[in-house]
Design a protein around this motif. Structure first.
Motif, PDB file in Angstrom:
ATOM      1  N   GLU A  22       0.825  -1.209   0.000  1.00 16.42           N
ATOM      2  CA  GLU A  22       0.000   0.000   0.000  1.00 16.42           C
ATOM      3  C   GLU A  22       0.854   1.252   0.000  1.00 16.42           C
ATOM      4  N   ARG A  23       1.944   1.236   0.747  1.00 14.40           N
ATOM      5  CA  ARG A  23       2.839   2.400   0.800  1.00 14.40           C
ATOM      6  C   ARG A  23       3.536   2.611  -0.548  1.00 14.40           C
ATOM      7  N   TYR A  24       3.983   1.509  -1.161  1.00 15.20           N
ATOM      8  CA  TYR A  24       4.629   1.607  -2.462  1.00 15.20           C
ATOM      9  C   TYR A  24       3.642   2.145  -3.490  1.00 15.20           C
ATOM     10  N   GLU A  25       2.416   1.621  -3.465  1.00 15.23           N
ATOM     11  CA  GLU A  25       1.426   2.098  -4.431  1.00 15.23           C
ATOM     12  C   GLU A  25       1.105   3.566  -4.208  1.00 15.23           C
ATOM     13  N   ARG A  26       1.065   4.006  -2.976  1.00 12.08           N
ATOM     14  CA  ARG A  26       0.789   5.414  -2.704  1.00 12.08           C
ATOM     15  C   ARG A  26       1.864   6.309  -3.319  1.00 12.08           C
ATOM     16  N   VAL A  27       3.132   5.881  -3.206  1.00 18.95           N
ATOM     17  CA  VAL A  27       4.227   6.638  -3.809  1.00 18.95           C
ATOM     18  C   VAL A  27       4.077   6.655  -5.331  1.00 18.95           C
ATOM     19  N   PHE A  28       3.787   5.481  -5.913  1.00 13.09           N
ATOM     20  CA  PHE A  28       3.683   5.413  -7.369  1.00 13.09           C
ATOM     21  C   PHE A  28       2.451   6.148  -7.876  1.00 13.09           C
ATOM     22  N   ARG A  29       1.353   6.055  -7.159  1.00 16.57           N
ATOM     23  CA  ARG A  29       0.142   6.761  -7.568  1.00 16.57           C
ATOM     24  C   ARG A  29       0.407   8.263  -7.642  1.00 16.57           C
ATOM     25  N   ASN A  30       1.189   8.774  -6.730  1.00 17.61           N
ATOM     26  CA  ASN A  30       1.544  10.189  -6.759  1.00 17.61           C
ATOM     27  C   ASN A  30       2.448  10.502  -7.943  1.00 17.61           C
ATOM     28  N   ALA A  31       3.332   9.547  -8.283  1.00 18.98           N
ATOM     29  CA  ALA A  31       4.289   9.779  -9.369  1.00 18.98           C
ATOM     30  C   ALA A  31       3.663   9.615 -10.745  1.00 18.98           C
ATOM     31  N   VAL A  32       2.721   8.674 -10.885  1.00 21.38           N
ATOM     32  CA  VAL A  32       2.246   8.295 -12.220  1.00 21.38           C
ATOM     33  C   VAL A  32       1.489   9.433 -12.913  1.00 21.38           C
ATOM     34  N   GLY A  33       0.944  10.359 -12.156  1.00 23.09           N
ATOM     35  CA  GLY A  33       0.254  11.478 -12.772  1.00 23.09           C
ATOM     36  C   GLY A  33       1.087  12.739 -12.873  1.00 23.09           C
ATOM     37  N   CYS A  34       2.365  12.630 -12.500  1.00 24.02           N
ATOM     38  CA  CYS A  34       3.220  13.824 -12.461  1.00 24.02           C
ATOM     39  C   CYS A  34       3.625  14.256 -13.871  1.00 24.02           C
ATOM     40  N   GLN A  35       3.462  15.533 -14.148  1.00 18.75           N
ATOM     41  CA  GLN A  35       3.841  16.119 -15.439  1.00 18.75           C
ATOM     42  C   GLN A  35       4.839  17.263 -15.265  1.00 18.75           C
ATOM     43  N   ALA A  36       5.323  17.456 -14.037  1.00 23.51           N
ATOM     44  CA  ALA A  36       6.046  18.687 -13.694  1.00 23.51           C
ATOM     45  C   ALA A  36       7.208  18.993 -14.634  1.00 23.51           C
ATOM     46  N   CYS A  37       8.036  18.019 -14.911  1.00 26.53           N
ATOM     47  CA  CYS A  37       9.227  18.289 -15.727  1.00 26.53           C
ATOM     48  C   CYS A  37       8.876  18.581 -17.180  1.00 26.53           C
ATOM     49  N   PHE A  38       7.783  17.991 -17.667  1.00 22.28           N
ATOM     50  CA  PHE A  38       7.389  18.198 -19.060  1.00 22.28           C
ATOM     51  C   PHE A  38       6.561  19.471 -19.217  1.00 22.28           C
ATOM     52  N   ASP A  39       5.966  19.920 -18.129  1.00 19.55           N
ATOM     53  CA  ASP A  39       5.276  21.208 -18.154  1.00 19.55           C
ATOM     54  C   ASP A  39       6.252  22.370 -18.024  1.00 19.55           C
ATOM     55  N   ASP A  40       7.451  22.094 -17.523  1.00 18.24           N
ATOM     56  CA  ASP A  40       8.477  23.111 -17.371  1.00 18.24           C
ATOM     57  C   ASP A  40       9.141  23.333 -18.733  1.00 18.24           C
ATOM     58  N   LYS A  41       8.678  24.319 -19.456  1.00 15.86           N
ATOM     59  CA  LYS A  41       9.161  24.543 -20.828  1.00 15.86           C
ATOM     60  C   LYS A  41      10.643  24.889 -20.871  1.00 15.86           C
ATOM     61  N   GLY A  42      11.161  25.385 -19.763  1.00 16.02           N
ATOM     62  CA  GLY A  42      12.576  25.717 -19.723  1.00 16.02           C
ATOM     63  C   GLY A  42      13.478  24.505 -19.851  1.00 16.02           C
ATOM     64  N   LEU A  43      12.961  23.327 -19.524  1.00 15.36           N
ATOM     65  CA  LEU A  43      13.754  22.112 -19.633  1.00 15.36           C
ATOM     66  C   LEU A  43      13.749  21.554 -21.045  1.00 15.36           C
ATOM     67  N   GLY A  44      12.715  21.875 -21.822  1.00 12.66           N
ATOM     68  CA  GLY A  44      12.648  21.421 -23.206  1.00 12.66           C
ATOM     69  C   GLY A  44      12.550  19.917 -23.363  1.00 12.66           C
ATOM     70  N   LEU A  45      11.906  19.238 -22.408  1.00 11.47           N
ATOM     71  CA  LEU A  45      11.794  17.788 -22.461  1.00 11.47           C
ATOM     72  C   LEU A  45      10.548  17.353 -23.224  1.00 11.47           C
ATOM     73  N   GLU A  46      10.677  16.236 -23.928  1.00 17.52           N
ATOM     74  CA  GLU A  46       9.532  15.626 -24.604  1.00 17.52           C
ATOM     75  C   GLU A  46       9.385  14.193 -24.137  1.00 17.52           C
ATOM     76  N   ARG A  47       8.130  13.741 -24.043  1.00 14.17           N
ATOM     77  CA  ARG A  47       7.873  12.375 -23.636  1.00 14.17           C
ATOM     78  C   ARG A  47       8.428  11.394 -24.664  1.00 14.17           C
ATOM     79  N   ALA A  48       8.939  10.266 -24.176  1.00 11.56           N
ATOM     80  CA  ALA A  48       9.388   9.183 -25.043  1.00 11.56           C
ATOM     81  C   ALA A  48       8.207   8.285 -25.382  1.00 11.56           C
TER      82      ALA A  48
END
Length: 258
Positions: A22-48
């Protein structure tokens, strides 16, 4: 992957007791919806191609091992778009959307990219695949395999630090130079763990360099109490592992490169 039984969790340190899954899933559930780095246009990252944060491997014997070894690498593989990667992506997307894939179904059953792991981790170091866990500083892959410093720092702070508490390893092998600068932070998060800088398993140095590094790391593992097993010379663990021997039937969500 098999999660620990109640009797096994009772044997773990206080900071990892309770329902580990349950603890592992809670961590992953928080991570799986994260878009922070790709929303940061200054990083110029694109999804693979695999455009969702990825789970990592935990061996069947990890929780019962007297010395739990975590291999912490940089970032997961982008995927090549083949049928396996399409299934990986689909399962992760379904989990993210809540449309049927449960957490257990997206946990890998074999070490990631195990053929590339073989020479260093299972060969020179003599680690047993069943007794390790694998994680990444950054949980997302990106086009061109880019992982700027800001991405690693952000993902570590938002997600990886909490995962380290859940996994509660005794030894952490930092695989690859970009991971080495996290040593001090990691030691503060899991102070009982021995944190060891390690070459990346695909390092391009000559064989002599890898062998020299492996001897140093094996000495650290032995000092920490890691049991290589009867007659377990480097490489023997690989042949003995039922998980690795069934790699041809690997979990569909196992990613490609690291």
């Amino acid at each position: 992957m098999i999660m620990p039984s109640q009797s096994e969790t009772d044997q773990q340190p206080a900071d990892s007791m309770g329902n580990v899954l349950e603890r592992y899933e809670r961590v992953f559930r928080n991570a799986v919806g994260c878009q922070a780095c790709f929303d940061d246009k200054g990083l110029g990252l694109e999804r693979a191609f695999i455009d969702v944060p990825q789970t990592r491997y935990i061996g069947n014997g990890y929780w019962n091992s007297p010395v739990k070894v975590l291999i912490l690498l940089i970032n997961p593989g982008a995927g090549s778009g083949d049928s396996r990667d399409q299934l990986i992506r689909e399962n992760l997307r379904r989990y993210r959307s809540g449309e049927g894939a449960d957490f257990v179904s997206i946990l890998p059953d074999v070490p990631p990219d195990w053929r590339k792991f073989q020479p260093f981790y299972f060969g020179l170091l003599g680690l047993h695949p069943d007794q390790i866990a694998v994680a990444n500083i950054a949980w997302c892959s990106s086009k061109g395999n880019r992982y700027p410093r800001e991405m690693l720092d952000r993902c570590f702070a938002k997600h990886t630090a909490e995962l380290l508490k859940v996994l509660s390893p005794n030894v952490i092998l930092l695989g690859g130079t970009p991971t080495h600068r996290f040593k001090t932070k990691i030691e503060a998060i899991v102070p009982m763990a021995r944190v060891v800088a390690s070459p990346h398993y695909a390092n391009r140095e000559d064989a002599g360099y890898a062998e020299l590094q492996a001897r140093t790391i094996r000495a650290e593992l032995k000092s920490a109490g890691y049991v290589f097993g009867p007659g377990c010379s480097p490489g023997a663990a690989l042949a003995a592992s039922p998980d690795v021997n069934r790699a041809s039937g690997a979990s569909p969500i196992q990613s490609g490169d690291f």
